[in-house]
Design an enzyme around this catalytic site. Sequence first.
Site, PDB file in Angstrom:
ATOM      1  N   ASP A  17      37.293  31.096  36.800  1.00  0.00           N
ATOM      2  CA  ASP A  17      37.268  32.284  35.958  1.00  0.00           C
ATOM      3  C   ASP A  17      38.328  32.215  34.878  1.00  0.00           C
ATOM      4  O   ASP A  17      38.073  32.442  33.695  1.00  0.00           O
ATOM      5  CB  ASP A  17      37.553  33.491  36.862  1.00  0.00           C
ATOM      6  CG  ASP A  17      37.046  34.761  36.273  1.00  0.00           C
ATOM      7  OD1 ASP A  17      37.692  35.792  36.497  1.00  0.00           O
ATOM      8  OD2 ASP A  17      36.024  34.718  35.594  1.00  0.00           O
TER       9      ASP A  17
ATOM     10  N   ASP B  58      32.847  40.351  39.242  1.00  0.00           N
ATOM     11  CA  ASP B  58      34.160  40.747  39.748  1.00  0.00           C
ATOM     12  C   ASP B  58      34.014  41.697  40.921  1.00  0.00           C
ATOM     13  O   ASP B  58      34.678  41.545  41.954  1.00  0.00           O
ATOM     14  CB  ASP B  58      34.962  41.424  38.625  1.00  0.00           C
ATOM     15  CG  ASP B  58      35.207  40.487  37.475  1.00  0.00           C
ATOM     16  OD1 ASP B  58      35.154  40.933  36.311  1.00  0.00           O
ATOM     17  OD2 ASP B  58      35.441  39.302  37.736  1.00  0.00           O
TER      18      ASP B  58
END
Lengths: 261, 457
Positions: free
Chosen positions: B268, B375
């Site tokens: 990420d 997320d």
Amino acid sequence: MGAAVCFGCAAIAFGPAAALVLLTVAAEPLLVIVLVAGAFFWLLSLLAASLLWFVSVRLSGREDAAPLLLGAAAAVLLQEVCRFACFKLLKKADEGLATLSEDGRSPISLRQMAYVSGLSFGIISGVFSIVNILADSAGPGTVGIHGDSPYYFITSAFLTMAVVLLHTFWGVIFFDACERRRAGGLGLVVGGHLLASGLTFLNPRYEASLGPIFILTLATGLWAFGTAGGSFRNVLKCLSCKQEPEGRAMLYSALQVPPEE
Amino acid sequence: MITFMNNSDSEEEPCNERTSLMSAESPPVPSYQDGLQASEAGEAQAHRKRRAGSRGPNNIAGGEMSGSGVPVRESALENEEEELTLKYGAKHVIMLFVPVTLCMIVVVATIKSVRFYTEKNGQLIYTPFSEDTPSVGQRLLNSVLNTIIMISVIIVMTVFLVLLYKYRCYKFIHGWLILSSLMLLFLFTYIYLGEVLKTYNVAMDYPTLFIVIWNFGAVGMICIHWKGPLQLQQAYLIMISALMALVFIKYLPEWSAWVILGAISIYDLMAVLCPKGPLRMLVETAQERNEPIFPALIYSSAMMWTVGMAKPDTAARGPSQQRWDAAEDGREHLRSPSHAESQMSETRSPVPTRPVTSLEELEEEERGVKLGLGDFIFYSVLVGKAAATASGDWNTTLACFVAILIGLCLTLLLLAVFKKALPALPISITFGLIFYFSTDNLVRPFMDTLASHQLYI
């Protein structure tokens, strides 16, 4: 046992805390953030204390009360250290908020932050102490089947409530003492915490532990009330609901309903 | 269970849009009543633009706009801007705390009550190596290999998506997204409902089940991909994130899950911040084209009145402001990529009778922050795994929960400072992992020993 005990003990333990959070913290986003930050700091202190206990158990090789005593004392001291760290952070945040705002005052005062951080320490401390017990109380079982006290759940709930309130009061007193640099206040908070924790070592002789802890809670509450600026006169004024004349002229409308014709 | 995993794209699909934690903050729009005020606010915007870029020639910029009183005005505008950032900053944090908390509550409640999601019933095809080996080293190796395969699959899928976007294959992307949300909303919901009913021993006949699932799924498709009330859309996004997280919790083997969580945070970080990272390229391409990215992959916490917004005002502003507004509009479009939202704002623009000021006021108030659904999913996977595997301990779950919230808070703080798309996973997952392992191994025995003697610290 069962859901009644579980919900009842949860309500006893967290009723005041929930009321305080709903009424004073939930509406203000910054205070919610302070609440979560306080919980984080407490968790850090617990982590350090657990590490210490773990190491002492491994090193001494015994599982009896001595490492536990050491662990508990270390936990208390580390919690106060983390409370101080929280104070430093919130003080800096307060100054930052004050410089950023238009009128030079931050939207929430350091006293509010002291109260909320104390409350957050209390809530997370209480939660960590009792949530596994509550989860077990919802299931089947017999309390004290091996000769322990059958009042385990309800006394745990009351102790947790006392701990939550104590942490709230200690937060207010501690921040005020740090602000005014009075070591006496700090010492008394640390001493009070050690006393409260030490009294729980007298369990299950509940008359020796619960009673004094509640007296301590009351006394600390009164002290915190005084520290926060309250006084007997304030309480009387609040209770009598008297509205002070504010020194502004009040205009009464001169319009009247036209008389019936 | 392994067969449908074969041709489902839904596992990677939410993983692609993981990182878009972007501020939907837009500049204070000048009220159109006062030309003077408009120029002041224009200076504010110009200052902010240059501030965002570099802290350099603010005075010069101010000098270009108006000749008088620049330093005083500048500090006042700075304060105003910072105060606005702050005023909305704490609110944004809470606007994200609530859905993240709700998603985690749903996942933890399901894990603790429904046995199905903690039973081992095979593995995903993306984690082919089994962890049933006796030796620790072999198990570790298998989990690392599983992680490598999973992350490679995610990288390939993300790059594929970015290429599709770059070469404007919008229909393909829309079809892919619709297919995966269909699968989530119908199939996974059916399985979930079936397991919940089994757990509580509630009988339900097939016609009722059909009606319930059909309604749930159809309304969900409409809310997510077309138009719908904002809160209903948010609720559906939370539910599909929770369902996806439950699938991961069930099908990822233990050690692989933790290594994957760690690896995904690193991925990420790189995908969003590196100049050649796929997600950054995606964001920049969308920005260049002034388009919203993808529907149904971003959770947004407030409405954005983007489409109808700037047009009435561009005529009133000066040329340099206009340039900046176009870029800002592009970013605003980026920040409101949810299809439902752009549709909503399109439905509002054919209401031209509404005066411009109220639109602007609303725009000032209705800012929001956007968080990618990936997320949500990985936060919930972490907390759910903690709930599932921490030997019945609630303390670990709560510690991970607090850690994730603090990570989110710090990420939003960084967002307020840097004002560009940031990865939301690294800080939270790092804190979460640290707290999970330390609480499970150190704090739990300590607290258990204390509780057995009824000691309080």
